[in-house]
Scaffold this active site. Structure first.
Site, short mmCIF file in Angstrom:
data_model
loop_
_atom_site.label_atom_id
_atom_site.label_comp_id
_atom_site.label_asym_id
_atom_site.label_seq_id
_atom_site.Cartn_x
_atom_site.Cartn_y
_atom_site.Cartn_z
N GLU A 34 0.84 -1.19 0.00
CA GLU A 34 0.00 0.00 0.00
C GLU A 34 0.88 1.24 0.00
O GLU A 34 1.78 1.38 0.83
CB GLU A 34 -0.92 0.01 1.22
CG GLU A 34 -1.69 1.29 1.44
CD GLU A 34 -2.53 1.72 0.24
OE1 GLU A 34 -2.42 2.90 -0.16
OE2 GLU A 34 -3.27 0.89 -0.30
N ASP A 315 -12.40 -1.90 -7.98
CA ASP A 315 -12.69 -0.79 -8.90
C ASP A 315 -11.92 -0.87 -10.20
O ASP A 315 -12.27 -0.18 -11.16
CB ASP A 315 -12.36 0.54 -8.23
CG ASP A 315 -13.37 0.93 -7.16
OD1 ASP A 315 -14.30 0.15 -6.91
OD2 ASP A 315 -13.22 2.03 -6.58
N HIS A 447 -43.17 -4.64 15.26
CA HIS A 447 -43.96 -3.41 15.20
C HIS A 447 -43.74 -2.60 16.47
O HIS A 447 -43.75 -3.17 17.56
CB HIS A 447 -45.45 -3.74 15.06
CG HIS A 447 -46.35 -2.54 15.13
ND1 HIS A 447 -46.52 -1.69 14.08
CD2 HIS A 447 -47.09 -2.04 16.16
CE1 HIS A 447 -47.36 -0.73 14.43
NE2 HIS A 447 -47.72 -0.93 15.69
#
Length: 468
Positions: A34, A315, A447
């Site tokens: 990196e 990507d 609920h």
């Protein structure tokens, strides 16, 4: 070679570091390279994480200004401390990047801080951050270099007054007038942050709709909500230039289809027109790996490049440029390298826009189903009719379920509302098991919760919505 590994990963973002973790779990000797000082890639350092920190903080600020009084909460002396807001953002980033570094050690992954370049089959050279050079050998190389902001021709990004998403996360003061180029996910999130903090935001978008890829109904309704929040939109418009004056910027725009030009004044311009793969300078040509004109790496099947032993994920290959997609790629390619059956279903990768309200979707939208000539049914439910949304005064938006007209299989779900980035996960699981709308409709939901809107929308596919 001074160091030899089973797997060498170039890039320490969500794709790379998750790949490294999975490789370590599978007993593969792994290295990760990196070039940033910290792991985590764009997402953790200058993307997903810092933007969410600012979205969260700015939402609190706007809520205190605009909504507390209506709930019986009086506030006096409210003020913005931008330095502290940035500091808490940086602290979140620091903690998470340190966490990734810990995970590398935990999974026995060797971390090289430098820029990696392929110099031959199974060979990587690392230009270390300390100025030295290392040669690594690997049976497998995984390219996980991510992406970088795309730019407009003739427009220089200085990260001070004309900024990408990186600069937009670190502005020193709130700009009085802000022009945002691009009405996609990144643009809308950054526009929301600075609008809440006091900027007059004008969004310039080349297309005639916001959020390319989103369901048309969701896009249209979202734009109306953003306009109520103060964002101004110039649709079907392109930026032709930015003149930098001493005290302000002059942004030249004109209709995308031709017409009279005009000039917008701005203190800051954010360029958010998308991202492009970060694949230059990786030495791909050394081993004969090609890319398209955008820099997307050629792959042949399941992340394999055209060169045996070299893989590509995230990507820099085809598919949505999303951190969680890269994570899936990373885990899958690690399993393939280890001889297991790694696979990613890209139809089940959700998209989320972290504005208020949030926008989320997964699967096909209506236009895609029409284009594919697939017959479908629609079920919709508004948050206005949801009891939890009403009590929370967060009634904007709706849930839409699209199901196959013959089999009732859920083909896509599209949501606009507070918290839908969390609700979309339920749908992803359902669609992974090829659930029908009836399966969701007949599953008990607590609920009062916002999740009941998903169930009611599913009921609506067969026309038995009960609460609207």
């Amino acid at each position: 070679m001074s160091d030899t590994f089973d797997v060498i990963i170039i890039g320490g973002g969500p794709g790379g570091y998750n790949c490294a973790i999975r490789c370590g779990q599978l007993g593969l000797k792994t290295a990760i390279i990196e070039m940033r000082d910290t792991l985590g890639g764009t997402c953790l350092n200058v993307g997903c994480i810092p933007s969410k920190a600012l979205l969260h903080a700015s939402e609190y600020y706007a809520t205190a200004q605009n909504e507390f009084q209506g709930m019986g909460i009086g506030v006096s002396g409210l003020k913005l401390d931008l330095d502290q807001m940035m500091a808490q953002k940086d602290e979140a980033v620091k903690g998470l990047t340190q966490g990734v570094a810990f995970l590398m050690k935990k999974n026995k992954v060797t971390h090289f801080n430098g820029k990696g370049k392929i110099v031959g089959k199974g060979e990587v050279e690392v230009a270390m951050s300390d100025g030295s050079t290392k040669k690594l050998g690997g049976k497998n190389i995984v390219i996980a270099t991510g992406s970088e902001p795309a730019s407009l021709p003739g427009i220089e990004i200085d990260e001070e007054r004309v900024v990408s998403n990186t600069g937009a996360l670190s502005l020193k003061s709130v700009p009085k007038k802000l022009v945002l180029i691009g009405a996609g996910v990144i643009g809308l999130e950054m526009g929301s942050v600075w609008s809440r903090l006091g900027s007059e935001v004008t969004v310039v978008e080349f297309l005639d709709h916001i959020m390319p890829g989103a369901d048309a109904e969701i896009s249209k309704q979202s734009k109306k909500i953003f306009e109520k929040q103060g964002l101004q939109f110039k649709m079907g418009t392109k930026v032709t230039g930015i003149e930098k004056l001493k005290s302000k910027l002059k942004v030249s725009v004109e209709p995308a289809k031709g017409g009279d030009a005009e000039t917008l004044d701005a203190d800051v311009v954010i360029v958010a027109i998308g991202r492009k793969p970060y694949t230059d300078g990786l030495g791909l040509e050394t081993v004969g790996i090609g890319t398209d004109k955008r820099g997307v790496i050629d792959t042949v099947d399941h992340f394999r490049t055209t060169v045996e032993g070299i893989w590509a994920i995230g990507d820099c290959v085809k598919g949505p440029m999303l951190a969680h997609k890269a994570e899936e790629d990373g885990a899958a390619v690690a399993e393939l390298i280890a001889g297991k059956a790694g696979h990613v279903d890209y139809n089940l990768v959700p998209s989320v826009v972290y504005t208020k309200p949030e926008i989320a979707w997964v699967g096909k939208n209506e236009q895609q189903l029409k284009d594919a000539d697939i017959k479908y049914k629609v079920g919709k439910f508004p948050f206005m009719a949801n009891s939890r949304a009403r009590t929370n005064h967060q009634t904007d938006g709706f849930v839409k379920v699209l199901a196959d007209a013959t089999t009732d299989e859920v083909l896509g779900v599209h949501m606009l509302g507070v918290g839908v980035g969390e609700l979309i996960g339920e749908v992803c699981v359902a669609m992974a098991f090829r659930a029908s709308s009836e399966d969701i409709a007949r599953t008990c939901h607590a609920h009062p919760t916002l999740s009941e809107a998903v169930r009611q929308a599913a009921m609506g596919v067969e026309g038995w919505t009960m609460q609207a």
